[in-house]
Design a protein around this motif. Sequence first.
Motif, PDB file in Angstrom:
ATOM      1  N   GLU A   1     -26.619  30.655  55.358  1.00  0.00           N
ATOM      2  CA  GLU A   1     -26.945  29.475  54.877  1.00  0.00           C
ATOM      3  C   GLU A   1     -27.513  29.325  53.381  1.00  0.00           C
ATOM      4  O   GLU A   1     -27.655  28.376  52.959  1.00  0.00           O
ATOM      5  N   GLY A   2     -27.741  30.532  52.946  1.00  0.00           N
ATOM      6  CA  GLY A   2     -28.256  30.680  51.698  1.00  0.00           C
ATOM      7  C   GLY A   2     -29.926  30.431  51.655  1.00  0.00           C
ATOM      8  O   GLY A   2     -30.352  29.749  52.695  1.00  0.00           O
ATOM      9  N   ALA A   3     -30.629  30.633  50.561  1.00  0.00           N
ATOM     10  CA  ALA A   3     -32.179  30.637  50.622  1.00  0.00           C
ATOM     11  C   ALA A   3     -32.352  29.373  49.728  1.00  0.00           C
ATOM     12  O   ALA A   3     -31.728  29.422  48.569  1.00  0.00           O
ATOM     13  N   ILE A   4     -33.377  28.529  49.970  1.00  0.00           N
ATOM     14  CA  ILE A   4     -33.688  27.546  49.004  1.00  0.00           C
ATOM     15  C   ILE A   4     -34.912  27.984  48.161  1.00  0.00           C
ATOM     16  O   ILE A   4     -35.877  28.634  48.873  1.00  0.00           O
ATOM     17  N   ILE A   5     -34.804  27.839  46.926  1.00  0.00           N
ATOM     18  CA  ILE A   5     -36.083  28.211  45.891  1.00  0.00           C
ATOM     19  C   ILE A   5     -36.059  27.090  44.940  1.00  0.00           C
ATOM     20  O   ILE A   5     -35.247  26.707  44.304  1.00  0.00           O
ATOM     21  N   ARG A   6     -37.361  26.790  45.073  1.00  0.00           N
ATOM     22  CA  ARG A   6     -37.701  25.545  43.999  1.00  0.00           C
ATOM     23  C   ARG A   6     -38.226  26.333  42.802  1.00  0.00           C
ATOM     24  O   ARG A   6     -38.991  27.301  42.716  1.00  0.00           O
ATOM     25  N   GLN A   7     -37.736  25.925  41.503  1.00  0.00           N
ATOM     26  CA  GLN A   7     -38.036  26.613  40.273  1.00  0.00           C
ATOM     27  C   GLN A   7     -38.625  25.580  39.366  1.00  0.00           C
ATOM     28  O   GLN A   7     -37.768  24.598  38.974  1.00  0.00           O
ATOM     29  N   HIS A   8     -39.528  26.001  38.436  1.00  0.00           N
ATOM     30  CA  HIS A   8     -39.953  25.275  37.259  1.00  0.00           C
ATOM     31  C   HIS A   8     -39.888  26.244  36.196  1.00  0.00           C
ATOM     32  O   HIS A   8     -40.818  27.004  36.019  1.00  0.00           O
ATOM     33  N   ASP A   9     -38.923  26.005  35.309  1.00  0.00           N
ATOM     34  CA  ASP A   9     -38.778  26.750  33.996  1.00  0.00           C
ATOM     35  C   ASP A   9     -39.364  26.336  32.802  1.00  0.00           C
ATOM     36  O   ASP A   9     -38.803  25.028  32.602  1.00  0.00           O
ATOM     37  N   THR A  10     -40.172  26.949  32.113  1.00  0.00           N
ATOM     38  CA  THR A  10     -40.839  26.538  30.852  1.00  0.00           C
ATOM     39  C   THR A  10     -40.220  27.396  29.956  1.00  0.00           C
ATOM     40  O   THR A  10     -40.351  28.546  29.878  1.00  0.00           O
ATOM     41  N   PHE A  11     -39.420  26.715  28.876  1.00  0.00           N
ATOM     42  CA  PHE A  11     -38.811  27.579  27.826  1.00  0.00           C
ATOM     43  C   PHE A  11     -39.765  27.433  26.405  1.00  0.00           C
ATOM     44  O   PHE A  11     -40.162  26.318  26.187  1.00  0.00           O
ATOM     45  N   PHE A  12     -39.902  28.709  25.946  1.00  0.00           N
ATOM     46  CA  PHE A  12     -40.737  28.750  24.861  1.00  0.00           C
ATOM     47  C   PHE A  12     -39.871  28.825  23.521  1.00  0.00           C
ATOM     48  O   PHE A  12     -38.775  29.675  23.566  1.00  0.00           O
ATOM     49  N   ASN A  13     -40.369  28.620  22.225  1.00  0.00           N
ATOM     50  CA  ASN A  13     -39.914  28.739  21.135  1.00  0.00           C
ATOM     51  C   ASN A  13     -39.883  30.261  20.756  1.00  0.00           C
ATOM     52  O   ASN A  13     -40.769  30.878  21.070  1.00  0.00           O
ATOM     53  N   CYS A  14     -38.674  30.735  20.316  1.00  0.00           N
ATOM     54  CA  CYS A  14     -38.540  32.251  19.940  1.00  0.00           C
ATOM     55  C   CYS A  14     -37.303  32.364  19.191  1.00  0.00           C
ATOM     56  O   CYS A  14     -36.430  31.726  18.957  1.00  0.00           O
ATOM     57  N   SER A  15     -37.450  33.454  18.350  1.00  0.00           N
ATOM     58  CA  SER A  15     -36.384  33.416  17.170  1.00  0.00           C
ATOM     59  C   SER A  15     -35.003  34.166  17.565  1.00  0.00           C
ATOM     60  O   SER A  15     -34.246  33.799  16.870  1.00  0.00           O
ATOM     61  N   THR A  16     -34.901  34.905  18.782  1.00  0.00           N
ATOM     62  CA  THR A  16     -33.740  35.353  19.163  1.00  0.00           C
ATOM     63  C   THR A  16     -33.654  34.903  20.530  1.00  0.00           C
ATOM     64  O   THR A  16     -34.646  35.261  21.473  1.00  0.00           O
TER      65      THR A  16
END
Length: 174
Positions: free
Chosen positions: A28-43
């Motif tokens: 049935e699949g696994a439910i995962i809650r995610q909060h992603d924070t993206f940071f400034n980076c050069s590459t």
Amino acid sequence: MPSNVEIKATVSDPGKFAEKSSELSESEGAIIRQHDTFFNCSTGRLKLRDFMDGTGQLIFYERPDTDGPKLSRYSISPTNDPSTLRAVLSDALGVKGEVRKERRLFLIGQTRVHLDTVEGLGHYMELEVVMRPEQTVEEGQQVALNLMDQLGVSQESLVTGAYMDLILKECKET
């Protein structure tokens, strides 16, 4: 650096996609809650994934912004204190943006199949073919293309970039 072959696409009928994924994964699949924070980076991209349970992962990855199967190279470091790490990285690098989603994860062979409901964007799917050391990129791409066919994912529904890119694009257009 570990790698996988990825594709991302919009999903018009999440129920139907979940049904097909359940059949192929025999789960049935696994439910995962995610909060992603993206940071400034050069590459590449640097994000902190908070699983909303006191754990998280700092993830750096590089992949081209093209549709269809593409190679992604990544490094992951687990953390048991995502909120403090977020504060430190925010101070040091600045925040590019945030993505909140509920992910339903299915495992089909060597592929992680995600059915994502992304706050502010809608329903998407991702395939991540986890590459074995002896496999070529072309072999990983073929695994992804075969699974796309089995799941009924059309070429027209393919998406380039990351969810963060789509959110930033939405913000510019409104």
